[in-house]
Design a protein around this motif. Structure first.
Motif, PDB file in Angstrom:
ATOM      1  N   ILE A   1       0.894  -0.876   0.432  1.00 18.14           N
ATOM      2  CA  ILE A   1       0.170  -0.324   0.238  1.00 18.14           C
ATOM      3  C   ILE A   1       1.089   1.383   0.198  1.00 18.14           C
ATOM      4  O   ILE A   1       1.740   1.898   0.743  1.00 18.14           O
ATOM      5  CB  ILE A   1      -1.276   0.134   1.254  1.00 18.14           C
ATOM      6  N   THR A   2       0.720   1.861  -1.102  1.00 17.52           N
ATOM      7  CA  THR A   2       2.037   3.584  -0.839  1.00 17.52           C
ATOM      8  C   THR A   2       1.305   4.144   0.472  1.00 17.52           C
ATOM      9  O   THR A   2      -0.682   3.896   0.247  1.00 17.52           O
ATOM     10  CB  THR A   2       1.263   3.937  -2.748  1.00 17.52           C
ATOM     11  N   TYR A   3       1.834   5.435   0.449  1.00 18.02           N
ATOM     12  CA  TYR A   3       0.549   6.162   0.919  1.00 18.02           C
ATOM     13  C   TYR A   3       0.161   6.811   0.659  1.00 18.02           C
ATOM     14  O   TYR A   3      -1.040   7.670   1.148  1.00 18.02           O
ATOM     15  CB  TYR A   3       1.989   7.332   1.678  1.00 18.02           C
ATOM     16  N   GLY A   4      -0.380   7.073  -1.032  1.00 22.38           N
ATOM     17  CA  GLY A   4      -0.994   7.870  -1.586  1.00 22.38           C
ATOM     18  C   GLY A   4      -2.797   7.188  -1.675  1.00 22.38           C
ATOM     19  O   GLY A   4      -3.612   6.904  -2.452  1.00 22.38           O
ATOM     20  N   GLY A   5      -2.771   5.578  -1.346  1.00 22.49           N
ATOM     21  CA  GLY A   5      -3.876   4.310  -1.312  1.00 22.49           C
ATOM     22  C   GLY A   5      -3.901   3.596  -2.228  1.00 22.49           C
ATOM     23  O   GLY A   5      -4.386   3.258  -2.755  1.00 22.49           O
ATOM     24  N   ILE A   6      -2.065   3.853  -2.923  1.00 23.06           N
ATOM     25  CA  ILE A   6      -2.485   2.852  -4.160  1.00 23.06           C
ATOM     26  C   ILE A   6      -2.377   1.356  -3.254  1.00 23.06           C
ATOM     27  O   ILE A   6      -1.399   0.973  -3.200  1.00 23.06           O
ATOM     28  CB  ILE A   6      -1.925   2.681  -4.884  1.00 23.06           C
ATOM     29  N   ILE A   7      -3.277   0.170  -3.942  1.00 19.91           N
ATOM     30  CA  ILE A   7      -2.987  -1.106  -2.802  1.00 19.91           C
ATOM     31  C   ILE A   7      -3.124  -2.442  -4.198  1.00 19.91           C
ATOM     32  O   ILE A   7      -3.480  -2.079  -5.563  1.00 19.91           O
ATOM     33  CB  ILE A   7      -4.522  -1.501  -2.135  1.00 19.91           C
ATOM     34  N   LYS A   8      -2.182  -3.119  -3.776  1.00 18.76           N
ATOM     35  CA  LYS A   8      -1.510  -4.236  -4.419  1.00 18.76           C
ATOM     36  C   LYS A   8      -1.590  -5.389  -4.186  1.00 18.76           C
ATOM     37  O   LYS A   8      -0.927  -5.646  -2.868  1.00 18.76           O
ATOM     38  CB  LYS A   8      -0.478  -4.365  -5.133  1.00 18.76           C
ATOM     39  N   TYR A   9      -2.252  -7.377  -4.527  1.00 19.68           N
ATOM     40  CA  TYR A   9      -2.520  -7.736  -3.548  1.00 19.68           C
ATOM     41  C   TYR A   9      -1.657  -8.659  -4.582  1.00 19.68           C
ATOM     42  O   TYR A   9      -2.039  -8.940  -5.971  1.00 19.68           O
ATOM     43  CB  TYR A   9      -3.811  -8.332  -3.591  1.00 19.68           C
ATOM     44  N   ARG A  10      -1.104  -9.972  -4.351  1.00 17.34           N
ATOM     45  CA  ARG A  10      -0.994 -11.098  -5.179  1.00 17.34           C
ATOM     46  C   ARG A  10      -2.385 -12.066  -5.820  1.00 17.34           C
ATOM     47  O   ARG A  10      -3.209 -12.016  -4.351  1.00 17.34           O
ATOM     48  CB  ARG A  10       0.418 -12.057  -4.346  1.00 17.34           C
ATOM     49  N   ASP A  11      -2.255 -12.891  -6.616  1.00 18.79           N
ATOM     50  CA  ASP A  11      -3.716 -12.922  -6.701  1.00 18.79           C
ATOM     51  C   ASP A  11      -3.847 -14.050  -5.539  1.00 18.79           C
ATOM     52  O   ASP A  11      -5.304 -14.295  -5.883  1.00 18.79           O
ATOM     53  CB  ASP A  11      -3.484 -13.610  -8.217  1.00 18.79           C
ATOM     54  N   SER A  12      -3.629 -15.315  -5.516  1.00 18.50           N
ATOM     55  CA  SER A  12      -3.675 -16.275  -4.080  1.00 18.50           C
ATOM     56  C   SER A  12      -4.524 -15.831  -2.955  1.00 18.50           C
ATOM     57  O   SER A  12      -4.970 -16.565  -2.307  1.00 18.50           O
ATOM     58  CB  SER A  12      -2.428 -16.796  -3.830  1.00 18.50           C
ATOM     59  N   VAL A  13      -4.396 -14.224  -2.644  1.00 16.83           N
ATOM     60  CA  VAL A  13      -4.768 -13.687  -1.557  1.00 16.83           C
ATOM     61  C   VAL A  13      -5.990 -13.075  -1.412  1.00 16.83           C
ATOM     62  O   VAL A  13      -6.223 -12.381  -0.719  1.00 16.83           O
ATOM     63  CB  VAL A  13      -3.593 -12.967  -0.371  1.00 16.83           C
ATOM     64  N   LYS A  14      -5.908 -12.620  -2.586  1.00 20.20           N
ATOM     65  CA  LYS A  14      -6.707 -11.739  -3.064  1.00 20.20           C
ATOM     66  C   LYS A  14      -8.408 -11.774  -2.660  1.00 20.20           C
ATOM     67  O   LYS A  14      -8.977 -13.112  -2.720  1.00 20.20           O
ATOM     68  CB  LYS A  14      -7.244 -11.385  -4.770  1.00 20.20           C
ATOM     69  N   GLY A  15      -9.378 -11.139  -1.858  1.00 17.24           N
ATOM     70  CA  GLY A  15     -11.069 -11.372  -1.680  1.00 17.24           C
ATOM     71  C   GLY A  15     -10.528 -12.208  -0.125  1.00 17.24           C
ATOM     72  O   GLY A  15     -11.361 -11.938   0.634  1.00 17.24           O
ATOM     73  N   ARG A  16      -9.398 -12.335   0.247  1.00 15.71           N
ATOM     74  CA  ARG A  16      -9.387 -12.883   1.511  1.00 15.71           C
ATOM     75  C   ARG A  16      -7.981 -12.449   1.923  1.00 15.71           C
ATOM     76  O   ARG A  16      -8.482 -11.958   3.537  1.00 15.71           O
ATOM     77  CB  ARG A  16      -8.705 -14.193   1.463  1.00 15.71           C
ATOM     78  N   PHE A  17      -7.397 -11.516   1.594  1.00 20.36           N
ATOM     79  CA  PHE A  17      -6.815 -10.580   3.052  1.00 20.36           C
ATOM     80  C   PHE A  17      -6.980  -8.993   2.386  1.00 20.36           C
ATOM     81  O   PHE A  17      -7.634  -8.734   1.684  1.00 20.36           O
ATOM     82  CB  PHE A  17      -4.555 -10.924   2.245  1.00 20.36           C
ATOM     83  N   THR A  18      -7.004  -7.927   3.187  1.00 22.04           N
ATOM     84  CA  THR A  18      -6.735  -6.827   3.002  1.00 22.04           C
ATOM     85  C   THR A  18      -5.891  -6.006   4.334  1.00 22.04           C
ATOM     86  O   THR A  18      -5.461  -6.341   5.170  1.00 22.04           O
ATOM     87  CB  THR A  18      -8.014  -6.470   4.027  1.00 22.04           C
ATOM     88  N   ILE A  19      -5.028  -5.273   3.308  1.00 22.08           N
ATOM     89  CA  ILE A  19      -3.664  -4.529   3.692  1.00 22.08           C
ATOM     90  C   ILE A  19      -4.506  -3.306   3.685  1.00 22.08           C
ATOM     91  O   ILE A  19      -5.213  -2.662   3.430  1.00 22.08           O
ATOM     92  CB  ILE A  19      -2.916  -4.387   2.702  1.00 22.08           C
ATOM     93  N   SER A  20      -4.358  -2.503   5.387  1.00 19.68           N
ATOM     94  CA  SER A  20      -4.569  -0.490   5.415  1.00 19.68           C
ATOM     95  C   SER A  20      -3.530  -0.711   6.420  1.00 19.68           C
ATOM     96  O   SER A  20      -2.526  -0.940   6.801  1.00 19.68           O
ATOM     97  CB  SER A  20      -5.609  -0.987   6.471  1.00 19.68           C
TER      98      SER A  20
END
Length: 122
Positions: free
Chosen positions: A49-68
């Motif tokens: 997560i960037t300080y500008g709010g851009i978030i990236k997940y690897r495919d295997s955790v999408k929908g299960r993990f949330t970064i904040s």
């Protein structure tokens, strides 16, 4: 220093929340993230997560993990749900001094914490 907490043991389908705080003087951090390393495997990016709010997940955790990001400066969380045995790994908090966009999966950040172990039993 980057200090992680929140790792532990959980059964398949369970949840854990990891926390990380960067201590010290103003690093000029522009992004933070979570990486993991499973036994016998290379370390891999989980989420950033960037300080500008851009978030990236690897495919295997999408929908299960949330970064904040936390309200406090230089704090980041990783909420992990529907955990699977394949998620078992040492999870490392990371911080970067230049990243401001969505990075490639092989992007390596500038600083890493010591790691916290997450074990998911079947």
């Amino acid at each position: 220093d980057l200090v992680e907490s929140g790792g532990g043991w959980v059964q398949t389908g369970g949840s854990l929340r990891l926390s990380c705080t960067a201590f010290g003087d103003d690093f000029g951090i522009t992004a933070m993230g979570w990486y993991r390393q499973a036994p016998g495997k290379q370390r891999e990016m989980v989420a950033t997560i960037t300080y500008g709010g851009i978030i990236k997940y690897r495919d295997s955790v999408k929908g299960r993990f949330t970064i904040s990001r936390g309200g406090a400066k230089n704090t980041v969380y990783l909420q992990m749900s529907s955990l699977k045995p394949d998620d078992t790994a040492v999870y490392y908090c990371a911080a970067d001094l230049t990243l401001s966009t969505s990075p490639p999966l092989n992007y390596g950040m500038d600083y890493y914490g010591r790691g916290t172990l997450v074990t998911v039993s079947s």
